[in-house]
Design a protein around this motif. Structure first.
Motif, mmCIF file in Angstrom:
data_model
loop_
_atom_site.group_PDB
_atom_site.id
_atom_site.type_symbol
_atom_site.label_atom_id
_atom_site.label_comp_id
_atom_site.label_asym_id
_atom_site.label_seq_id
_atom_site.Cartn_x
_atom_site.Cartn_y
_atom_site.Cartn_z
ATOM 1 N N THR A 210 0.908 -1.369 0.126
ATOM 2 C CA THR A 210 0.060 0.034 -0.098
ATOM 3 C C THR A 210 0.982 1.315 0.024
ATOM 4 O OG1 THR A 210 -1.584 -1.048 1.325
ATOM 5 C CG2 THR A 210 -1.739 1.016 1.176
ATOM 6 N N ARG A 211 1.778 1.169 0.701
ATOM 7 C CA ARG A 211 2.761 2.436 0.900
ATOM 8 C C ARG A 211 3.308 2.734 -0.432
ATOM 9 N NH1 ARG A 211 6.378 5.168 4.591
ATOM 10 N NH2 ARG A 211 4.888 4.813 6.306
ATOM 11 N N ARG A 214 0.557 4.105 -2.911
ATOM 12 C CA ARG A 214 0.101 5.419 -2.456
ATOM 13 C C ARG A 214 0.995 6.540 -2.776
ATOM 14 N NH1 ARG A 214 -0.559 4.720 2.811
ATOM 15 N NH2 ARG A 214 -2.865 4.532 2.722
ATOM 16 N N LYS A 244 -11.032 -11.412 5.750
ATOM 17 C CA LYS A 244 -10.501 -10.315 6.702
ATOM 18 C C LYS A 244 -9.100 -9.939 6.839
ATOM 19 C CE LYS A 244 -11.839 -8.714 11.353
ATOM 20 N NZ LYS A 244 -12.394 -8.890 12.639
ATOM 21 N N THR A 245 -8.216 -10.992 6.688
ATOM 22 C CA THR A 245 -6.700 -10.719 6.527
ATOM 23 C C THR A 245 -6.224 -10.160 5.418
ATOM 24 O OG1 THR A 245 -6.311 -12.815 5.862
ATOM 25 C CG2 THR A 245 -6.531 -12.850 8.119
ATOM 26 N N GLU A 247 -6.179 -7.206 4.069
ATOM 27 C CA GLU A 247 -6.419 -5.676 4.043
ATOM 28 C C GLU A 247 -5.818 -4.999 3.030
ATOM 29 O OE1 GLU A 247 -3.059 -6.192 6.643
ATOM 30 O OE2 GLU A 247 -4.749 -7.416 6.310
ATOM 31 N N ARG A 251 -7.170 -1.666 0.918
ATOM 32 C CA ARG A 251 -6.512 -0.507 0.852
ATOM 33 C C ARG A 251 -5.994 0.079 -0.569
ATOM 34 N NH1 ARG A 251 -6.463 0.984 6.358
ATOM 35 N NH2 ARG A 251 -5.478 -0.625 7.626
ATOM 36 N N VAL A 374 9.743 -9.027 2.249
ATOM 37 C CA VAL A 374 10.500 -7.798 2.676
ATOM 38 C C VAL A 374 11.638 -7.957 3.346
ATOM 39 C CG1 VAL A 374 8.650 -6.162 1.980
ATOM 40 C CG2 VAL A 374 8.986 -6.948 4.252
ATOM 41 N N GLY A 376 12.549 -7.425 6.261
ATOM 42 C CA GLY A 376 12.398 -8.086 7.828
ATOM 43 C C GLY A 376 12.066 -9.544 7.709
ATOM 44 N N THR A 377 11.442 -10.204 6.341
ATOM 45 C CA THR A 377 11.142 -11.567 6.388
ATOM 46 C C THR A 377 12.397 -12.289 6.574
ATOM 47 O OG1 THR A 377 9.411 -10.585 4.812
ATOM 48 C CG2 THR A 377 9.695 -12.832 4.850
ATOM 49 N N ALA A 380 13.461 -13.500 10.166
ATOM 50 C CA ALA A 380 12.778 -14.727 10.806
ATOM 51 C C ALA A 380 13.143 -15.860 9.854
ATOM 52 C CB ALA A 380 11.225 -14.544 10.451
ATOM 53 N N ALA B 19 9.869 -11.084 15.377
ATOM 54 C CA ALA B 19 10.792 -12.100 14.524
ATOM 55 C C ALA B 19 11.062 -11.565 13.217
ATOM 56 C CB ALA B 19 10.128 -13.474 14.595
ATOM 57 N N VAL B 20 10.109 -10.650 12.482
ATOM 58 C CA VAL B 20 10.259 -10.166 11.280
ATOM 59 C C VAL B 20 10.985 -8.695 11.395
ATOM 60 C CG1 VAL B 20 8.776 -11.767 10.136
ATOM 61 C CG2 VAL B 20 8.194 -9.677 11.097
ATOM 62 N N PRO B 22 13.289 -5.918 11.234
ATOM 63 C CA PRO B 22 14.765 -5.902 10.938
ATOM 64 C C PRO B 22 15.535 -4.986 11.691
ATOM 65 C CG PRO B 22 13.572 -4.591 9.342
ATOM 66 C CD PRO B 22 12.616 -5.251 10.364
ATOM 67 N N ALA B 45 7.082 -5.502 7.342
ATOM 68 C CA ALA B 45 7.226 -6.737 7.518
ATOM 69 C C ALA B 45 6.104 -7.260 8.302
ATOM 70 C CB ALA B 45 8.461 -7.159 7.964
ATOM 71 N N ARG B 53 -3.627 -8.666 12.968
ATOM 72 C CA ARG B 53 -3.704 -7.578 12.287
ATOM 73 C C ARG B 53 -3.781 -6.302 13.293
ATOM 74 N NH1 ARG B 53 -2.373 -10.895 9.434
ATOM 75 N NH2 ARG B 53 -2.727 -10.931 7.045
#
Lengths: 451, 101
Positions: A210-211, A214, A244-245, A247, A251, A374, A376-377, A380, B19-20, B22, B45, B53
């Motif tokens: 979305t970011r 936009r 519901k998940t 989203e 957006r 992304v 951060g993925t 994990a 955990a995700v 960064p 992330a 959510r």
């Protein structure tokens, strides 16, 4: 010498210094007991796609390098830039000398759009274009003809958006970034004024965040547009939106509806188009037009496929950039799943052809899970791999633990990279930019070696 | 425009977001988490990682939710960092079901 408490730390080679490589290194260096990490990188510069993928106008995202710089200060860490596995060192050598080897080599190959006319001048992949504007030494020598008015970007992920945004954004805004000098010069002369992003499926299935979407509507001097009829949804897409998940598409659709029916008053327009499959590029000596078929979506919610109809449209197209998927490339001596273009693995343990883990061989990041997620993925993802490693460590094969540093040719150590980094920042300081990148291996090595 | 943890985190505290992340920008008390806006790099992330959510880009907050921005800023400054995933609070799965996720 007595046993365990005083034993030397296990030694691990991590191949690839993008986010997955750094987060793997961090988890190993912070493990109890610690594993020492040698981080190998084929380029003289660290950070992988943070340096060469993240767009130059996304400085905040690039600031994640501060985290990697802290990881590099942890005891037991060594960096070896300019060392390519398969060139300076073979995977078998690494496996013979290190207790474990982690492959975090990413997905450097790109799918090419296989349609008639794609070989005409003016057709490029996003890897080439992104690598060019980010100063990647593999792509710095390329040239892009930006003298035509019409550009089309094929793909519906954030890379496609990055490419379109860099083409659309006023060049004076890019002057404050670390975009490569050669790209800045070319974009300053650009006559590209009409940019379209096209995708096969509909607005609910697009992979944009979305970011990023936009942001297209907020660019100075740019009218973002969408076609009302392409935003109309069938029953299956409406059902997807009701989840519901889900989203992000909700957006995104709101934003796209805001783009619909805008008047083209700005110097540049950026259209986001859906339900279109490119079928051929036309032009006499270079790309002039892109012919596409309109699609309809077929199938149940979340499994809809785009099926071309007989309805063709033609878009003027002087510059075509395709961003339709990335693949990892096989590493000699390592199992590879050609179907998914990733390494076969279980929780980060690389599996042999017999489905059994190869002792001491692991993977993390895109080469493990494919080109999704992304930055951060990868944290994990790396942590999952290191959990497997720490569970396995007592059973790792006995190795020589020979220090291979001398076999690595002329590696760039972390202190050398800091010199290179300083040189780039100093060059940037002269013109109020965060850095001016060096874009050839030769220049990088010279700056790294300078006293 | 940072990301913020909103109401749904309370009584769940799933910590998948940690955990995700960064950059280690999450802080926690016994009930829930908060994002330090000075550290968050807006990578996003954490948004899909949260089972309920609870996390949003602050630009996407409704007017009633806008106060979460200040809550995250102030509470994160006062609370310790959380850098590893922890077990959720007892009853988190029931609350998740009640929230419709």
């Amino acid at each position: 010498m007595t046993e365990a408490p005083h034993a030397a730390p296990a030694r691990v080679a991590v191949v690839g210094s993008g986010p997955a490589g750094f987060y793997t290194a961090e988890a190993l260096l912070k493990a109890e007991p610690r594993c020492d990490v040698d981080l190998l990188e084929r380029l003289p510069t660290p950070f992988g796609l943070v340096r060469y993928g993240v767009a130059p106008d996304h400085a905040k995202l690039k600031s994640v390098t501060a985290v990697f710089e802290r990881i590099a200060q942890l005891p037991g860490f060594r960096f070896f830039g300019n060392v390519e596995v398969g060139r300076e060192v073979m995977i078998e050598q690494l496996r013979g000398a290190y207790d474990a080897v982690v492959l975090a080599t990413g997905a450097s190959a790109e799918r090419r759009l296989d349609i008639p006319g794609i070989g005409l001048p003016g057709c490029h992949t996003a890897t080439e274009f992104v690598g060019w504007y980010n100063g990647h030494p593999d792509h710095a020598d390329r040239t892009f003809d930006l003298s035509g008015r019409h550009a089309v970007v094929v793909g519906q992920g954030n890379v496609a958006i990055d490419v379109a945004r860099i083409l659309a954004r006023p060049v004076d805004e890019l002057r404050r970034t670390d975009i490569a000098d050669h790209a800045l010069a070319a974009l300053a002369e650009s006559r590209v004024a009409d940019i379209r992003i096209v995708g096969r499926r509909g607005p609910v299935q697009a992979k944009f965040t979305t970011r990023e979407l936009r942001e297209l509507g907020e660019l100075a001097g740019v009218t973002a547009r969408a076609e009302t009829d392409e935003l109309a949804l069938g029953a299956a897409s409406l059902a997807e939106l009701e989840d519901k998940t889900n989203e992000v598409p909700r957006r995104n659709l709101e934003i796209l509806q805001g783009f619909a029916n805008r008047q083209d008053t700005a110097p540049r327009t950026l259209g986001v188009r859906f339900l279109l499959t490119p079928v051929r590029v036309e032009g006499r000596h270079r790309a002039e037009r892109l012919v596409l078929k309109r699609n309809r979506l077929v199938g149940p919610p979340f499994e809809q496929r785009a099926v071309p109809t007989d309805d063709e449209i033609t878009l003027p197209c002087d510059l075509l950039v395709t961003s339709i998927g990335y693949r990892s490339v096989p590493i000699p001596g390592v199992p590879f799943d050609a179907r998914t273009a990733t390494l076969p693995h279980r929780n980060g343990r690389v599996l042999g052809d017999d489905g059994v883990p190869v002792p001491g061989l692991y993977c993390a990041g895109w080469v493990k899970r494919g080109p999704t997620g992304v930055i951060g993925t990868n944290r994990a993802c790396a942590n999952e791999t290191v959990e497997s490693m720490l569970a396995d460590r007592d059973g790792w094969p006995r190795v020589s633990r020979t220090d291979l540093a001398a076999a690595f040719g002329a590696p760039v150590a972390w202190a050398d990279w800091l010199r290179l980094d300083h040189t780039e920042k100093a060059r940037g300081g002269e013109t109020n930019r965060p850095r001016v990148k060096l874009t050839t291996i030769e220049d990088m090595l010279a700056a790294a070696a300078a006293s | 425009m940072p990301h913020v943890v909103t109401e749904n985190c309370r009584l769940c505290r799933f910590t998948e977001c940690v955990a995700v992340c960064p950059v280690e920008c999450f802080h926690a008390d016994a009930e829930r988490l908060y994002i330090d806006p000075a550290v968050c790099i807006d990578c996003g992330a954490c948004i899909p990682a949260c089972p309920v959510r609870a996390i949003a880009d602050s630009i996407d907050l409704s007017p009633e939710e806008a106060s979460w921005e200040a809550v995250n800023r102030e509470r994160s400054a006062a609370l310790p960092l959380i850098t590893k995933k922890e077990p959720p609070l007892p009853g988190a799965d029931e609350r998740r079901a009640a929230l419709g996720y």
